[in-house]
Design an enzyme around this catalytic site. Structure first.
Site, PDB file in Angstrom:
ATOM      1  CD  GLU A 120     -79.699  27.243  36.593  1.00 60.32           C
ATOM      2  OE1 GLU A 120     -79.979  28.165  35.385  1.00 60.32           O
ATOM      3  OE2 GLU A 120     -80.850  27.355  36.482  1.00 60.32           O
ATOM      4  CD  GLU A 184     -82.725  21.932  33.203  1.00 62.41           C
ATOM      5  OE1 GLU A 184     -82.932  22.378  34.108  1.00 62.41           O
ATOM      6  OE2 GLU A 184     -84.543  22.413  32.946  1.00 62.41           O
TER       7      GLU A 184
HETATM    8  O1  KIV Z   1     -84.281  23.387  40.013  1.00 62.22           O
HETATM    9  C1  KIV Z   1     -84.265  21.824  39.989  1.00 62.22           C
HETATM   10  O2  KIV Z   1     -85.409  21.561  40.344  1.00 62.22           O
HETATM   11  C2  KIV Z   1     -83.453  21.383  39.319  1.00 62.22           C
HETATM   12  C3  KIV Z   1     -82.797  20.437  38.416  1.00 62.22           C
HETATM   13  C4  KIV Z   1     -84.406  20.766  37.687  1.00 62.22           C
HETATM   14  C5  KIV Z   1     -82.029  19.705  38.063  1.00 62.22           C
HETATM   15  O3  KIV Z   1     -82.440  22.633  38.499  1.00 62.22           O
END
Ligand code: KIV
Length: 267
Positions: A120, A184
């Site tokens: 992230e 997201e």
């Molecule tokens: O952890 C996850 O499921 C994600 C998705 C929402 C993209 O990062």
């Protein structure tokens, strides 16, 4: 990894996006569900750190550990013949230093056999993305709503609307060498403009139809988590209802002596 002639390698994944094919990605966390998703023809499977909530029943993605991600990632990779497998780097496995981030990304790739990792962040993780890429580990970035930043950002469902910041993050991730970016909870018009501005694919979740592909949490899209129903989510099945009613029927048949019948018994 089960090598298969059908395997979607990273170059093939990118070529599909470049040819304008919309990519379908979904999360899976174990061998059985990864096999189902792969058989259904998804382009990519994400072993998301959402497993902390969906599988482990925690209230955020923060508690899941690197060892747990590796444990689940390895199960998924063994089931998959075709899809590109991406494993999330969990909270605090890449934030401390780039050296630690490269070492942990390396553990994920070596111990699971996955094709890539995801982390992230855009601008703030550019140096880390570059360092991991320099170790020949493909990186998918993730900007917009970042569940690992829940302590900073507040509510997990908060839509990110600062277009300049989102574009700066996405561009920084691309320039650092990320091969794709998850967007997201980004408003659809902003996500479309970011997608047009980048040369790498964007994979949207709650980011509208203008992304290069879409990702959904597997149990959510299959109706296994019916209480979670944000606007962006579509239930493609109602598996929790079907499973509960099947088990209720089993309970009734056992208690009434209907199961097992003669056809299920050895003589
Ligand atoms: O952890 C996850 O499921 C994600 C998705 C929402 C993209 O990062």
């Amino acid at each position: 990894m089960n090598p298969s002639r059908n395997k979607i390698s990273l170059p093939r994944f990118l070529a599909s996006a470049a040819a304008g094919r919309r990519l379908a990605m979904v999360t899976a966390y174990d061998h059985m569900w990864a096999g189902i998703m792969d058989e259904a023809g998804v382009d990519s499977i994400l072993v998301g750190d959402s497993l902390s909530m969906v599988v482990q029943g925690r209230s955020s993605t923060l508690p899941v550990t690197l060892d747990e991600m590796i444990y689940h990632g390895e199960m998924v990779v063994r089931a998959v013949q075709r899809a590109l497998v991406v494993v999330d780097m969990p909270f605090m496995s890449y934030q401390v230093s780039t050296t630690e981030a490269v070492r942990n990304a390396g553990r994920i790739i070596k111990e699971t056999g996955a094709d890539a990792i995801k982390l992230e962040g855009g601008s703030i993780q550019a140096e880390t993305i570059r360092a991991i890429m320099q170790a020949d580990i493909p990186v998918m970035a993730h900007v917009g709503m970042r569940p690992q930043a829940v302590r900073q950002l507040g509510s997990m469902g908060k839509v990110q609307r600062d277009e300049q910041q989102l574009l700066a993050d996405a561009t920084a991730a691309e320039e650092a060498g990320a091969f794709a970016i998850v967007l997201e909870l980004v408003p659809a018009d902003i996500a479309s403009r970011i997608t047009a501005a980048l040369s790498i694919p964007t994979i949207g979740i709650g980011a509208g139809p203008g992304c290069s592909g879409q990702v959904l949490v597997g149990p959510d899209m299959l109706g296994l988590t019916p209480d979670f129903k944000p606007k962006f989510l579509k239930h493609f099945a109602e598996l929790r209802k079907s499973a509960v009613s099947a088990v209720q029927q089993y309970v009734a048949e056992v208690s009434e002596g209907q199961f097992p019948g003669p056809e299920h018994s050895h003589t």
